[in-house]
Design an enzyme around this catalytic site. Structure first.
Site, PDB file in Angstrom:
ATOM      1  N   ASP A   7     -15.043  -3.299  -0.088  1.00 30.14           N
ATOM      2  CA  ASP A   7     -14.505  -2.797   1.179  1.00 30.14           C
ATOM      3  C   ASP A   7     -15.680  -2.616   2.116  1.00 30.14           C
ATOM      4  OD1 ASP A   7     -11.967  -2.709   0.012  1.00 30.14           O
ATOM      5  OD2 ASP A   7     -12.312  -0.688  -0.760  1.00 30.14           O
TER       6      ASP A   7
ATOM      7  N   ASP B 240       0.855  -1.181   0.000  1.00 28.88           N
ATOM      8  CA  ASP B 240       0.000   0.000   0.000  1.00 28.88           C
ATOM      9  C   ASP B 240       0.892   1.231   0.000  1.00 28.88           C
ATOM     10  OD1 ASP B 240      -2.057  -1.772   0.136  1.00 28.88           O
ATOM     11  OD2 ASP B 240      -2.752  -1.183   2.132  1.00 28.88           O
TER      12      ASP B 240
END
Length: 249
Positions: A135, A12
């Site tokens: 998500d 990330d």
């Protein structure tokens, strides 16, 4: 033939650095490597065949903020590893750019939540190239890098996309992500059984046992797992995780 269970180490990127967030909160970051390319090479040396790369800034801002850095990773690692990428991909032009630059799968989240018909507009050139990003917080889809909460039920929403261009769905439990609190396997299984696509589990993985348990559930539609903070905090090595699931290849 039984499909292989795949492990995806997570990279990330925020402000050009390799970080992990706690519960998806952009203000709660831990920097683990200032050079994401070095981190990618380290995972490959550990045996990674896939990388999961996310532009965190891009996810929030809706554009490829860390595009140059990610493109550098792709150029350096071309033909050595497969890559799935997400974060701020909101147009067909974005998708095409990454697919033309050695990316194997493109993750779409906010784009399809705001424009569900977008998937239907993709033709056979995108066959099995798209991953749906679910998500999830309290059963509902979160948007814009998890900064905005919708009232869209995750399972009902993902069920709509039964199309040849969709490769799989990443199910991320935001309430556990980055916390090392352990993945909620039952919740993940429930999601996998309720959706038409293979599921990649994400959020809170803290042990090799959890990975093995997920693999045992592969017949229920779980095809792999994304591992983040557990690797960075050295709870176990990526190579050890690969060894643990290698018995049933």
């Amino acid at each position: 033939m039984k499909k292989k269970f795949i492990l995806y180490p997570a990279i990330d990127i925020k402000n050009g650095k390799c970080v992990r967030l706690l519960f998806g909160n952009m203000e709660k970051e831990t920097i683990y490597n200032k050079n994401p390319l070095d981190q990618a090479k380290w995972f490959i040396d550990q045996g990674a065949k896939w990388l999961h790369i996310v532009d965190l800034d891009g996810a929030v801002q809706g554009e490829n903020v860390n595009k140059v850095i990610i493109a550098k990773i792709l150029k350096n690692l071309q033909n050595t590893v497969k890559v799935q990428i997400g974060g701020g991909i909101r147009t067909r032009e974005n998708i095409d750019f990454w697919l033309q630059n050695s990316v194997d799968k493109v993750i779409l989240g906010t784009l399809i939540a705001q424009n569900p018909n977008f998937i239907d507009q993709l033709d056979e050139r995108y066959e099995k190239k798209i991953i749906l990003g679910a998500d999830v917080r309290k059963g509902m889809i979160s948007l814009h890098g998890w900064t905005k909460q919708s009232n869209i039920n995750a399972i009902d929403f993902i069920k709509k996309f039964n199309t040849s261009v969709v490769s799989s769905t990443i199910y991320t439990d935001i309430s556990r992500d980055g916390s090392l609190s352990g993945i909620d396997i039952n919740q993940t299984l429930n999601f996998a059984k309720s959706t038409p696509h293979p599921v990649i589990a994400s959020g809170g993985i803290s042990s090799i046992k959890e990975i093995c348990d997920l693999k045992k559930s592969s017949s229920s539609g779980i095809k792999g797992a994304i591992i983040g903070r557990a690797l960075y905090e050295k709870k176990f090595s990526f190579s050890d995780a690969l060894d643990a699931i290698s018995g049933d290849k």
